[in-house]
Design a protein around this motif. Structure first.
Motif, PDB file in Angstrom:
ATOM      1  N   UNK A   1     -38.487  63.834   6.436  1.00 22.96           N
ATOM      2  CA  UNK A   1     -38.694  63.011   5.248  1.00 22.96           C
ATOM      3  C   UNK A   1     -39.484  61.755   5.569  1.00 22.96           C
ATOM      4  N   UNK A   2     -39.187  61.133   6.708  1.00 20.48           N
ATOM      5  CA  UNK A   2     -39.756  59.824   7.014  1.00 20.48           C
ATOM      6  C   UNK A   2     -41.216  59.885   7.458  1.00 20.48           C
ATOM      7  N   UNK A   3     -41.589  60.912   8.211  1.00 19.10           N
ATOM      8  CA  UNK A   3     -42.950  60.955   8.740  1.00 19.10           C
ATOM      9  C   UNK A   3     -44.012  61.060   7.650  1.00 19.10           C
TER      10      UNK A   3
ATOM     11  N   UNK B   1     -44.726  60.453  -4.072  1.00 20.27           N
ATOM     12  CA  UNK B   1     -45.797  61.459  -4.134  1.00 20.27           C
ATOM     13  C   UNK B   1     -45.888  62.277  -2.852  1.00 20.27           C
ATOM     14  N   UNK B   2     -45.498  61.685  -1.730  1.00 20.00           N
ATOM     15  CA  UNK B   2     -45.509  62.433  -0.476  1.00 20.00           C
ATOM     16  C   UNK B   2     -44.453  63.529  -0.449  1.00 20.00           C
ATOM     17  N   UNK B   3     -43.423  63.388  -1.300  1.00 16.64           N
ATOM     18  CA  UNK B   3     -42.330  64.365  -1.338  1.00 16.64           C
ATOM     19  C   UNK B   3     -42.404  65.323  -2.520  1.00 16.64           C
TER      20      UNK B   3
ATOM     21  N   UNK C   1     -32.228  64.995   2.998  1.00 15.87           N
ATOM     22  CA  UNK C   1     -33.085  64.202   3.884  1.00 15.87           C
ATOM     23  C   UNK C   1     -33.207  62.765   3.373  1.00 15.87           C
ATOM     24  N   UNK C   2     -33.283  61.816   4.296  1.00 17.33           N
ATOM     25  CA  UNK C   2     -33.343  60.394   3.962  1.00 17.33           C
ATOM     26  C   UNK C   2     -34.547  59.744   4.629  1.00 17.33           C
ATOM     27  N   UNK C   3     -35.302  58.994   3.836  1.00 10.50           N
ATOM     28  CA  UNK C   3     -36.359  58.125   4.363  1.00 10.50           C
ATOM     29  C   UNK C   3     -36.043  56.698   3.920  1.00 10.50           C
ATOM     30  N   UNK C   4     -35.978  55.790   4.875  1.00  9.18           N
ATOM     31  CA  UNK C   4     -35.612  54.406   4.594  1.00  9.18           C
ATOM     32  C   UNK C   4     -36.543  53.506   5.387  1.00  9.18           C
ATOM     33  N   UNK C   5     -37.066  52.486   4.740  1.00  6.30           N
ATOM     34  CA  UNK C   5     -37.965  51.566   5.429  1.00  6.30           C
ATOM     35  C   UNK C   5     -37.695  50.139   4.946  1.00  6.30           C
TER      36      UNK C   5
END
Length: 395
Positions: free
Chosen positions: A299-301, A390-392, A345-349
């Motif tokens: 998810x993060x990349x 949009x990436x997902x 999945x998790x994306x965190x920034x």
């Protein structure tokens, strides 16, 4: 290429300034939730409210495809604002726990990601060059680490479906215009504890006939640095006694334990209880727990790549991990039983929030002087969420 946020920036800034002037404490976010729900409704989302307290979720479907959840927080902190800003909070509200009046401030900057989420929702609704389902969540009670689980326990995923991926950002005292990504464990897990230390009260002139729970509490506090090498332990509140010449029967000590493994946190809880034994073992209440915030590389990349392509590598820093803690991980952990056993999945920034005059000596989160640069923070934060979504989502 970075999306043009100009069409949505003004209403997002208006929302930010209003929320900053009128923050609300954890569990009491009625006005904030209503403002956020109204914004989502106006741009075409189906909106559900009152989930797990004042939780809000907006749903926008655009055909078959992935389900993507954007999460932002609603609550502020019991801190008196000392920024001197013309839109500073001067509100004083009842503490939900005690009923006593306390000042309130968005000292952790939740007003910025919330306004960013509203702006991103607006932009994604206007330009639907994507397929799938977008869920935009306003989560209550993040500061008490109880809101995410409350929303899940109240049937969030039963009502709107289980997401494939969760996206979240949080302000940090980095330069506005930057984002920072980490790998693996990016934020610590935590245990918020209340220790009821049971002593034996009496007269201050006869200390030999008492067991002073305040002295036991002091022993606990002094022992915290050596509690466990893998855990950071901090005492935040002590409630005991009424007069200097009366030894009380009970003292209550509130602690925060933070670490990067559940096993280390459990060891530290047991060590605290051993330190806190007075006339009998202490009473232990776990006020809240949060999991280690661990980003999923799948998810993060794609999100980091999208940010680097749009903002340039110089504006995308590496986040080294932090003892700060979040409860956003529960949204992903809930998928273990709901998503074929594979989890969500998790994306965190982290989102930079310091203006140019603040780049050196910027007041950190939870400080009475924390003052994000509104335009710089929101411009980047809205774009970062749109790019991440949009990436997902399917194109």
């Amino acid at each position: 290429m970075s999306p043009d946020v100009t069409p949505v920036l003004r209403p997002a800034l208006e929302l930010y300034l209003d929320l900053h002037r009128h923050p609300e404490l954890s569990g009491a976010e009625a006005r904030t939730a209503a403002r956020f729900a109204d914004r989502l409704h106006r741009v075409g989302f189906r909106v559900l409210t009152g989930i797990g307290g004042h939780g809000v979720v907006g749903v926008l479907r655009a055909g078959p495809g992935p389900v993507v959840l954007i999460r932002a927080e609603l609550d502020g902190l019991p801190v008196r604002e000392r920024t001197g800003l013309p839109y500073a909070s001067t509100d004083v509200v009842p503490d939900p726990r005690t009923g006593e009046p306390v000042p309130v401030m968005h000292a952790c900057g939740h007003d910025a990601p919330l306004a960013c989420a509203a702006g991103a929702a607006d932009l994604l609704a206007r330009d639907r060059d994507w397929r799938g389902t977008l869920l935009v969540v306003g989560q209550p009670a993040e500061e008490t680490l109880t809101g995410a689980r409350a929303m899940l326990s109240d049937g969030l995923y039963d009502r709107v479906g289980v997401p494939d991926v969760v996206l979240a950002q949080h302000t940090a005292p980095l330069p506005a215009g930057m984002v920072a990504h980490g790998t693996g464990a990016v934020l610590a897990g935590s245990s918020a504890l209340a220790l009821e230390i049971r002593g034996r009260g009496g007269h201050a002139a006869l200390p030999q006939l008492t067991v002073n729970p305040i002295e036991v509490a002091a022993r606990v506090v002094l022992g915290l640095p050596g509690l466990d090498p893998d855990v950071s332990a901090t005492a935040g509140a002590l409630h005991a006694g009424a007069r200097g010449n009366v030894v009380p029967d009970v003292a209550t000590l509130e602690l925060s334990l933070r670490g990067f493994s559940a096993a280390a946190l459990e060891r530290a809880e047991q060590a605290v209880c051993r330190l806190a034994t007075g006339s009998e073992p202490p009473g232990l209440t776990v006020l809240a727990r949060s999991p280690v915030t661990t980003v999923d590389p799948d998810a993060a990349e794609p999100v980091r790549s999208a940010h680097e392509a749009a903002f340039g590598p110089a504006r995308v820093a590496t986040w080294p991990g932090s003892l700060a803690t979040e409860d956003v991980g529960w949204f992903a952990a809930a998928g273990a039983s709901l998503h074929g056993g594979t989890g969500i999945r998790l994306a965190h920034w982290m989102l930079g929030s310091a203006g140019r005059t603040q780049w050196t000596g910027a007041a950190p989160n939870h400080s009475s002087g924390y003052a994000p640069d509104p335009k710089g923070t929101l411009t980047t934060g809205i774009a970062a969420l749109v790019l991440a979504a949009r990436a997902q989502l399917a194109r």
